[in-house]
Write an enzyme that holds these catalytic residues in place. Sequence first.
Site, short mmCIF file in Angstrom:
data_model
loop_
_atom_site.label_atom_id
_atom_site.label_comp_id
_atom_site.label_asym_id
_atom_site.label_seq_id
_atom_site.Cartn_x
_atom_site.Cartn_y
_atom_site.Cartn_z
N LEU A 184 0.81 -1.21 0.02
CA LEU A 184 -0.16 0.02 -0.03
C LEU A 184 0.88 1.36 0.04
CD1 LEU A 184 -2.74 -0.97 2.52
CD2 LEU A 184 -2.66 -1.74 0.02
N PRO A 185 0.26 2.40 -0.31
CA PRO A 185 1.10 3.70 -0.40
C PRO A 185 1.87 4.06 0.87
CG PRO A 185 -1.13 4.03 -1.39
CD PRO A 185 -1.04 2.65 -0.55
N THR A 206 6.21 0.92 1.81
CA THR A 206 7.24 1.69 2.75
C THR A 206 6.39 2.68 3.57
OG1 THR A 206 8.58 1.62 0.73
CG2 THR A 206 9.16 3.22 2.41
N LYS A 264 15.10 1.04 4.59
CA LYS A 264 14.49 1.38 3.22
C LYS A 264 14.72 3.04 3.02
CE LYS A 264 11.51 1.69 -0.23
NZ LYS A 264 12.56 1.42 -1.64
N LYS A 270 6.90 11.34 0.07
CA LYS A 270 6.64 10.53 1.33
C LYS A 270 7.90 9.96 2.07
CE LYS A 270 5.60 6.65 0.68
NZ LYS A 270 5.67 5.21 0.56
#
Length: 296
Positions: free
Chosen positions: A64-65, A95, A170, A245
Amino acid sequence: MKIAFIGLGNMGGPMALNLQKAGHTLSAFDLSAEACRKFAAEGLAVAASAAAAVEGAEVVISMLPASAHVEGLYLGGDGLLQKIPAGALVIDSSTIAAATSRKLAEAGAARGVAVIDAPVSGGTGGAIAGTLTFMVGGSEADLERARPVLEKMGANIFHAGAAGAGQTVKICNNMLLGILMIGTSEAIALGVANGLDPKVLSEIMRRSSGGNWALEKYNPLPGVMENAPASKGYAGGFGTDLMLKDLGLAQENAAAVRASTPLGGLARNLYAAHSLGGHGALDFSSVIKLVQARAA
Ligand code: NAD
């Protein structure tokens, strides 16, 4: 193995297809009816809801975003965690903030559901080819449970540490990627402004001390690399707003541990300006537009 896959976007769709090709039984779901239609047409079994997708699942994967989507899906009284069979394993590859991953892992443990964070690197090309890099946070034992599934979607699987550690690796990686894409764009734009052939310039830099992943696989200038998002109108790929983001997550994290990340902060602001200019949905390599000379 029965696998539920939630989130069939640029990354999740091709990852789910690779699992299906490897012989797993999939039940997939996305909030977007268009994404569901697209992957149903490619042969994926699409469920009517996330709750229906996880019925009887041994493994649940989500792509998912951002943190809010993951929290909204799994947590709360009516969250998906309440519907996933006890004993199942959740692999969240989105992420998101490391703190959210830890919260999810704790909530899962309280219900007898193992959770690992397993964000990825490798772009949509890696998702399609099944060559992603997974950065896993969680216990060694849960990673070993996940490994046979991760191997069908990726070529490199790393154990970063305890819950949330995959996310921390990440955002370090993506902060560097965000910075290097801007630096690469500046160098190419400078060369082109001097009349150089961008293909020749890019190839020389790729094989010199400026060589990097953008020059290898993801050149930001249209026409240099046939398969890069730049040559496809910056469609698909990794959205500018997703990079924004991730750079925001890196800055929040840096503030929390009192780290100094000046280039990460500058990069975040440059992608924010690019997004405000109306380019948020384009692939992040379109950031070259900020430094490219405009035709008169
Ligand atoms: P995307 O926007 O293409 O896809 C996300 C999908 O999730 C969308 O189809 C959306 O409808 C769906 N969704 C959102 N909330 C949902 C919910 N509650 N239930 C079901 N579906 C829901 O994003 P993407 O490019 O596939 O990226 C996914 C994640 O992977 C992000 O966290 C991103 O930062 C990360 N990532 C992306 C890339 C890349 O190159 N695109 C590379 C590495 C990591």
